[in-house]
Design a protein around this motif. Structure first.
Motif, PDB file in Angstrom:
ATOM      1  N   ASP A 456       3.917   9.318 -12.988  1.00  0.00           N
ATOM      2  CA  ASP A 456       4.175   9.682 -14.379  1.00  0.00           C
ATOM      3  C   ASP A 456       5.256  10.742 -14.520  1.00  0.00           C
ATOM      4  OD1 ASP A 456       2.471   7.957 -15.844  1.00  0.00           O
ATOM      5  OD2 ASP A 456       0.754   9.104 -15.162  1.00  0.00           O
ATOM      6  N   ALA A 457       5.959  10.984 -13.439  1.00  0.00           N
ATOM      7  CA  ALA A 457       7.089  11.913 -13.481  1.00  0.00           C
ATOM      8  C   ALA A 457       8.387  11.111 -13.493  1.00  0.00           C
ATOM      9  CB  ALA A 457       7.037  12.841 -12.272  1.00  0.00           C
ATOM     10  N   GLU A 458       9.457  11.726 -13.988  1.00  0.00           N
ATOM     11  CA  GLU A 458      10.742  11.033 -13.964  1.00  0.00           C
ATOM     12  C   GLU A 458      11.175  10.797 -12.518  1.00  0.00           C
ATOM     13  OE1 GLU A 458      12.049   9.743 -16.393  1.00  0.00           O
ATOM     14  OE2 GLU A 458      11.378  10.819 -18.182  1.00  0.00           O
ATOM     15  N   PRO A 459      11.774   9.625 -12.247  1.00  0.00           N
ATOM     16  CA  PRO A 459      12.124   8.566 -13.195  1.00  0.00           C
ATOM     17  C   PRO A 459      11.055   7.485 -13.346  1.00  0.00           C
ATOM     18  CG  PRO A 459      13.110   8.084 -11.088  1.00  0.00           C
ATOM     19  CD  PRO A 459      12.357   9.381 -10.909  1.00  0.00           C
ATOM     20  N   LEU A 460       9.938   7.612 -12.601  1.00  0.00           N
ATOM     21  CA  LEU A 460       8.964   6.521 -12.585  1.00  0.00           C
ATOM     22  C   LEU A 460       8.175   6.404 -13.874  1.00  0.00           C
ATOM     23  CD1 LEU A 460       7.582   6.735  -8.923  1.00  0.00           C
ATOM     24  CD2 LEU A 460       9.485   5.390  -9.835  1.00  0.00           C
ATOM     25  N   THR A 461       8.219   7.417 -14.714  1.00  0.00           N
ATOM     26  CA  THR A 461       7.481   7.322 -15.971  1.00  0.00           C
ATOM     27  C   THR A 461       8.007   6.203 -16.857  1.00  0.00           C
ATOM     28  OG1 THR A 461       6.675   8.622 -17.847  1.00  0.00           O
ATOM     29  CG2 THR A 461       8.968   8.954 -17.209  1.00  0.00           C
ATOM     30  N   GLY A 462       9.224   5.741 -16.603  1.00  0.00           N
ATOM     31  CA  GLY A 462       9.776   4.640 -17.382  1.00  0.00           C
ATOM     32  C   GLY A 462       9.374   3.263 -16.892  1.00  0.00           C
ATOM     33  N   VAL A 463       8.716   3.199 -15.714  1.00  0.00           N
ATOM     34  CA  VAL A 463       8.271   1.915 -15.178  1.00  0.00           C
ATOM     35  C   VAL A 463       7.129   1.388 -16.041  1.00  0.00           C
ATOM     36  CG1 VAL A 463       7.240   0.768 -13.183  1.00  0.00           C
ATOM     37  CG2 VAL A 463       8.982   2.553 -12.859  1.00  0.00           C
ATOM     38  N   ASP A 464       7.203   0.122 -16.404  1.00  0.00           N
ATOM     39  CA  ASP A 464       6.204  -0.436 -17.318  1.00  0.00           C
ATOM     40  C   ASP A 464       4.864  -0.678 -16.640  1.00  0.00           C
ATOM     41  OD1 ASP A 464       7.803  -0.960 -19.893  1.00  0.00           O
ATOM     42  OD2 ASP A 464       9.064  -1.868 -18.332  1.00  0.00           O
ATOM     43  N   TYR A 465       4.910  -1.334 -15.478  1.00  0.00           N
ATOM     44  CA  TYR A 465       3.669  -1.719 -14.811  1.00  0.00           C
ATOM     45  C   TYR A 465       3.863  -1.609 -13.304  1.00  0.00           C
ATOM     46  CZ  TYR A 465       3.383  -3.919 -19.411  1.00  0.00           C
ATOM     47  OH  TYR A 465       3.428  -4.147 -20.758  1.00  0.00           O
ATOM     48  N   TRP A 466       2.738  -1.643 -12.574  1.00  0.00           N
ATOM     49  CA  TRP A 466       2.776  -1.492 -11.124  1.00  0.00           C
ATOM     50  C   TRP A 466       2.232  -2.732 -10.429  1.00  0.00           C
ATOM     51  CZ3 TRP A 466       5.625   2.407  -9.622  1.00  0.00           C
ATOM     52  CH2 TRP A 466       5.767   3.502 -10.478  1.00  0.00           C
ATOM     53  N   TRP A 467       2.872  -3.048  -9.318  1.00  0.00           N
ATOM     54  CA  TRP A 467       2.401  -4.094  -8.417  1.00  0.00           C
ATOM     55  C   TRP A 467       1.817  -3.375  -7.199  1.00  0.00           C
ATOM     56  CZ3 TRP A 467       6.259  -7.729  -5.412  1.00  0.00           C
ATOM     57  CH2 TRP A 467       5.533  -8.535  -4.509  1.00  0.00           C
ATOM     58  N   THR A 468       0.499  -3.295  -7.119  1.00  0.00           N
ATOM     59  CA  THR A 468      -0.169  -2.604  -6.023  1.00  0.00           C
ATOM     60  C   THR A 468      -0.442  -3.609  -4.920  1.00  0.00           C
ATOM     61  OG1 THR A 468      -2.337  -2.912  -7.074  1.00  0.00           O
ATOM     62  CG2 THR A 468      -1.157  -0.890  -7.572  1.00  0.00           C
ATOM     63  N   ASP A 469       0.433  -3.608  -3.941  1.00  0.00           N
ATOM     64  CA  ASP A 469       0.470  -4.651  -2.914  1.00  0.00           C
ATOM     65  C   ASP A 469      -0.307  -4.202  -1.686  1.00  0.00           C
ATOM     66  OD1 ASP A 469       1.103  -6.778  -1.323  1.00  0.00           O
ATOM     67  OD2 ASP A 469       3.264  -6.454  -1.340  1.00  0.00           O
ATOM     68  N   TYR A 470      -1.664  -4.205  -1.803  1.00  0.00           N
ATOM     69  CA  TYR A 470      -2.487  -3.759  -0.681  1.00  0.00           C
ATOM     70  C   TYR A 470      -3.924  -4.163  -0.913  1.00  0.00           C
ATOM     71  CZ  TYR A 470      -4.557   0.334  -3.143  1.00  0.00           C
ATOM     72  OH  TYR A 470      -5.259   1.165  -3.978  1.00  0.00           O
ATOM     73  N   GLY A 471      -4.808  -3.710  -0.029  1.00  0.00           N
ATOM     74  CA  GLY A 471      -6.210  -4.098  -0.113  1.00  0.00           C
ATOM     75  C   GLY A 471      -7.137  -3.015  -0.590  1.00  0.00           C
ATOM     76  N   GLY A 472      -6.596  -1.913  -1.105  1.00  0.00           N
ATOM     77  CA  GLY A 472      -7.437  -0.848  -1.627  1.00  0.00           C
ATOM     78  C   GLY A 472      -7.669   0.255  -0.611  1.00  0.00           C
ATOM     79  N   CYS A 473      -7.964   1.447  -1.096  1.00  0.00           N
ATOM     80  CA  CYS A 473      -8.299   2.578  -0.218  1.00  0.00           C
ATOM     81  C   CYS A 473      -9.156   3.557  -1.009  1.00  0.00           C
ATOM     82  CB  CYS A 473      -7.045   3.263   0.316  1.00  0.00           C
ATOM     83  SG  CYS A 473      -5.857   3.789  -0.927  1.00  0.00           S
ATOM     84  N   GLY A 474     -10.293   3.928  -0.447  1.00  0.00           N
ATOM     85  CA  GLY A 474     -11.194   4.836  -1.125  1.00  0.00           C
ATOM     86  C   GLY A 474     -12.003   4.126  -2.189  1.00  0.00           C
ATOM     87  N   GLY A 475     -12.868   4.863  -2.847  1.00  0.00           N
ATOM     88  CA  GLY A 475     -13.730   4.269  -3.861  1.00  0.00           C
ATOM     89  C   GLY A 475     -14.980   3.695  -3.239  1.00  0.00           C
ATOM     90  N   PRO A 476     -15.707   2.873  -3.970  1.00  0.00           N
ATOM     91  CA  PRO A 476     -16.938   2.275  -3.434  1.00  0.00           C
ATOM     92  C   PRO A 476     -16.672   1.595  -2.102  1.00  0.00           C
ATOM     93  CG  PRO A 476     -16.703   1.784  -5.762  1.00  0.00           C
ATOM     94  CD  PRO A 476     -15.424   2.425  -5.346  1.00  0.00           C
ATOM     95  N   SER A 477     -17.584   1.728  -1.173  1.00  0.00           N
ATOM     96  CA  SER A 477     -17.336   1.309   0.206  1.00  0.00           C
ATOM     97  C   SER A 477     -16.967  -0.161   0.337  1.00  0.00           C
ATOM     98  CB  SER A 477     -18.572   1.609   1.066  1.00  0.00           C
ATOM     99  OG  SER A 477     -19.717   0.933   0.552  1.00  0.00           O
ATOM    100  N   ASP A 478     -17.561  -1.025  -0.482  1.00  0.00           N
ATOM    101  CA  ASP A 478     -17.282  -2.450  -0.348  1.00  0.00           C
ATOM    102  C   ASP A 478     -16.379  -2.986  -1.455  1.00  0.00           C
ATOM    103  OD1 ASP A 478     -19.175  -2.034  -2.297  1.00  0.00           O
ATOM    104  OD2 ASP A 478     -20.204  -3.929  -1.951  1.00  0.00           O
TER     105      ASP A 478
END
Length: 869
Positions: A456-478
């Motif tokens: 959310d800092a410049e210059p990325l705050t202007g990006v509309d959406y994100w492509w999260t290209d991975y399998g996740g990290c952290g959060g509920p174990s499964d």
């Protein structure tokens, strides 16, 4: 004593709005709840019942889970009876639930069964020598007081010293011949002896008990389709990776929510917003949901959506044409080689995606080239200016374009990132250590700081959406991938105040609330295309309605020439067929690993372009039925058996699907014959009247239609009583189709509808929208139609142009002798006011269609059109 409860069903179930989790109500109406012994039953709808069994009979769980977020529904009518002190019967009129409790409800400890050997294999004596008791009541009471006891055995004909055995669960076989088994079902769970549900499935009585196999399950979807082996192995891997769905030909499904992570009921302050956080701690109870709608598949999906949350509605521009390619473009190269090509070739484009090369890839110890959050200024000298240029009307396309950037969060944040010192200090790490901070979206500090310091800092705050290209990290174990998708989605909605979109792999049941699904790195082969055509509609069985595939496939792998080389004719045809599938898929996004995706370089460009034009034209229809998916739980694309559940052909013809309720699609996944240039395809049409896409043939189903198709053909069939709303390339990114084109097929009468809103905000959940309809008739060589609009939304234009495209039937009568709209004569011509007969190939405007453009009218003015032949 019998207990009779009759509760009124206040109103028909309505799907919960797509709202932040904190705005759902997970606690059910107390009038829908029945507690009996250690069991709690919640009658959510006439065919949906929550079934809980608590170890101590005192603690139940009203928290939201990843799969269930809302339980406060209108209370349906149901009755409760006690045929005896240990039995409860709940009847809704649609199903009957019977539960037998082994707990002492009236001073007598009841036995659930006398077949002792059936419990063998699960229990062994806790006290091998037994306990002296005077009665089986004493034996039962001792068991209830012992936390380890899961069953008891009482044998009155044995010596007094061995009258009572307390049993515990282990994987061992026990035979207790001649003994009577009781049970502590709070520890042991629901069993066939203490629970059953009876329902009627097409006149046949079906009784479900715990442990019954759901043999008719219609499957759900995959996590993704990543595969780097041979195409044959990949196909087998795809099939093996598909999970269970909510629908079954058995007529019922049981959703086990026992071990699903809960939300803790306490919101976390993340970037000035409160986001519900998860809790890995579970209550010691069994938690099941029985869905018993028979073969009324739509009702099952609506029921689940009412408790699992509505299908997310992506922004309207997401349904247009996307560009994506894994390639290290410079800013100037991207503009001149890609965007200019789209502009000069008259191609629609709404979203552009930059894969990982947009960010720095420093080859330095302790730094990971795969992930990053710092723009590569060697490629993009001024990222802010580039993003602003994309969002403006002065770019080469002359309309705004949305931007997505690829990120690989699993690499964490390393010291090569521009804002690393600030991030490290915020995480309590000394920046001088150059320690990589690992990715952990289960850590509120990591999540909050990643967004505030980087995304959310410049210059990325202007990006509309994100492509999260991975399998996740952290959060509920499964469910770490789910948690990442949830977090990115919630952030866009709550912090950036826009309708969210997260391009990511599927995080499992519940992820339907957070579209869009990225299906991963796929093999460039007809076999992959074939599987995607099959699996995409199946995903509707778990409400996962928005798969985005790499159109053309990502990599070549072994045994395939691929489709990224324009000089390869077979590869070019494969890309064409993939593009044609994309034109009637949830999302249209090209992509590949450094291969070519500029379609104007391919020998099949002419037909590729028309596939893209068709996709753009269908956006009003797509958006209308995507909004309906949010309301109904039925995805935009769904299997044909939803509409014909009793016909076996609806299940066996699995390479076709419904594209909205009015179009049946069967994209081609085979190469054409080298000699004839044709390929044969068979399509099964359900009962009713159908028209082919250009309106020249009609069929009465059920029927199998086998035709020969050329490279430019897509087997599409339409219910002719419904008009299809379409748009032109004048409305590539607009939320308001102008002109609005109604495509009409031969039918004595019919209608059509288009839903519109601002396409960007969350106002749609409050019904801030407009609906435009057409009603038409055709008789005695006269076509007449009325077009009218109701409702409004902020920023909605006050006028628009209308057009009607009549397919097929005008050709039999020659040119019209009179065309009149609101009393004004429409002359022949191809302008904004005029009529003409199309004489060239097209998918958005088909050859032979009569096109009538009636001009511009205010949205408050009804349009009356009459065409006489």
């Amino acid at each position: 004593m019998k207990l009779q409860l009759v509760l009124l069903f206040l109103c028909f179930i309505s799907v919960s709005l797509l709202l932040p989790l904190k705005d759902y109500e997970p606690k059910a109406n107390p009038k829908a709840v029945v507690i009996f012994g250690h069991a709690r039953f919640t009658v959510l709808t006439p065919t949906l019942v929550r079934m809980e069994l608590s170890k101590d009979g005192k603690v139940f769980d009203d928290r939201q889970t990843i799969q269930i977020v809302n339980r406060n529904l209108p209370v349906p009518e149901f009755s409760v009876t006690n045929p005896n002190p240990t039995t409860i019967v709940i009847s809704t009129g649609k199903l009957t639930l019977t539960h037998v409790s082994t707990y002492n409800h009236s001073g007598v400890c009841q036995n659930p069964r006398s077949d002792t050997d059936q419990s063998g294999g699960q229990r062994v004596p806790q006290y091998p020598n037994g306990i002296t008791v005077k009665s089986q009541d004493d034996c039962c009471n001792i068991c209830e007081k012992d936390s380890l006891c899961t069953a008891w055995v009482y044998a009155p004909n044995t010596p007094a010293s061995v009258n009572c055995w307390l049993m515990m669960n282990v994987q061992s076989t026990v035979h207790a011949n001649g003994r009577i088994f009781g049970g502590n079902t709070g520890s042991n769970g629901f069993t066939p002896q203490n629970l059953n549900v009876a329902l009627d499935i097409n006149g046949k009585k079906v009784i479900w008990t715990p442990g019954t196999q759901n043999t008719g399950n219609l499957k759900g979807t995959n996590t993704a389709l990543d595969c780097y082996s041979t195409k044959e192995i990949c196909y087998r891997q795809y099939e093996a990776g598909i999970g269970e769905g909510l629908l079954s030909q058995d007529g019922w499904y049981v959703l086990d929510d026992t071990s699903t992570a809960r939300y803790d009921g306490v919101v976390q302050q993340i970037l000035e917003n409160e986001i519900p956080w998860y809790d890995q701690n579970l209550v010691d109870l069994q938690d099941l949901y029985f869905l018993g709608d028979g073969l009324s598949y739509r009702d099952t999906l609506k029921n689940y959506a009412s408790v699992g949350g509505a299908i997310g509605l992506p922004p309207r521009t997401a349904f247009g044409v996307w560009w994506s390619r894994y390639y290290a473009y410079s800013q100037q190269q991207f503009i001149s080689e890609v965007l200019t090509g789209y502009a000069t070739n008259g191609l629609p484009l709404s979203h552009v995606v930059l894969d990982m090369d947009w960010h720095i890839e420093v080859n330095s110890p302790g730094c990971d080239t795969w992930g990053g959050y710092t723009f590569n200024t060697n490629l993009f000298p001024n990222p802010q200016n580039f993003i602003s240029w994309l969002h403006g009307y002065d770019n080469v396309l002359k309309h705004p374009v949305k931007l997505l950037l690829n990120v690989h969060p699993q690499t964490g944040v390393d010291h090569c990132q521009a804002n690393y010192p600030q991030f490290a200090r915020a995480m309590g790490v000394d920046p001088s250590t150059q320690k990589t901070i690992p990715c952990n979206f289960g850590n509120t500090s990591f999540a909050s700081n990643l967004f505030s310091i980087f995304l959310d800092a410049e210059p990325l705050t202007g990006v509309d959406y994100w492509w999260t290209d991975y399998g996740g990290c952290g959060g509920p174990s499964d469910r770490s991938l789910f948690w990442s998708n949830y977090y990115y989605d919630s952030h866009l909605q709550l912090y950036r105040h826009r309708r969210p979109l997260v391009l990511s792999r599927n995080g499992g049941l519940g992820n339907h609330r957070y579209p869009i699904g990225f299906s991963g790195d796929t093999f460039q082969a007809f076999l992959t295309l074939q599987y995607e055509i099959q699996m995409t509609p199946m995903a509707a069985n778990v409400l996962f309605g928005y798969w985005s595939h790499d159109i053309g496939g990502f990599h070549t792998g072994n045994g395939s020439p691929g489709d990224g080389n324009p000089k390869n004719k077979t590869g070019s045809e494969l890309l064409l067929r993939w593009l044609q599938f994309g034109s009637v898929a949830p999302i249209f996004r090209t992509h590949c690993d450094h291969c070519e995706r500029r379609i104007w370089l391919f020998p099949h460009f002419f037909w590729m372009k028309h596939a893209m034009l068709l996709r753009n034209a269908l956006v009003p229809y797509i958006y209308t039925w995507s909004q309906n998916a949010w309301e109904s739980g039925v995805s935009l694309i769904y299997p044909v058996y939803y509409d014909a559940p009793l016909d076996s052909s609806a299940y066996s013809y699995n390479q076709q699907y419904m594209f909205g309720p009015h179009i049946l699609a069967s994209p081609i996944y085979q190469v054409t014959n080298e000699v004839t240039g044709l390929v044969s395809q068979s399509v099964w049409l359900p009962s009713g009247t159908w028209s082919n896409w250009n309106g020249t043939k009609t069929y009465t189903g059920p029927i199998v239609v086998t035709e020969q198709y050329g490279v430019g053909d897509i087997p599409l069939f339409v219910k002719p009583q419904f008009a299809i709303p379409m748009q032109t390339t004048d409305s590539v990114v607009s939320s308001f189709a102008d002109p609005l084109i109604w495509t009409v097929f031969e039918s004595p009468s019919g209608s059509g509808r288009i839903y519109e809103d601002d396409g960007e905000s969350m106002d749609y959940v409050r019904s801030v929208s407009t609906s435009t309809t057409i009603n038409f008739t055709w008789s005695n060589r006269e076509f007449s139609a009325t077009i009218a609009t109701q409702g409004t939304y902020p920023g909605m234009p006050r006028s628009r142009a209308h057009g009607v495209q009549l397919r097929g039937f005008p050709g039999r009568y020659g040119n019209p002798r009179s065309v009149v709209a609101n009393g004004k004569v429409i002359p022949p011509g191809t302008g904004s006011i005029g009529w003409y007969v199309s004489t060239v190939y097209g998918l958005d405007v088909t050859q032979g269609a009569l096109v009538v453009n009636v001009g511009e009218f205010t949205v408050s003015e009804a349009v009356q059109l009459r065409v006489q032949f």
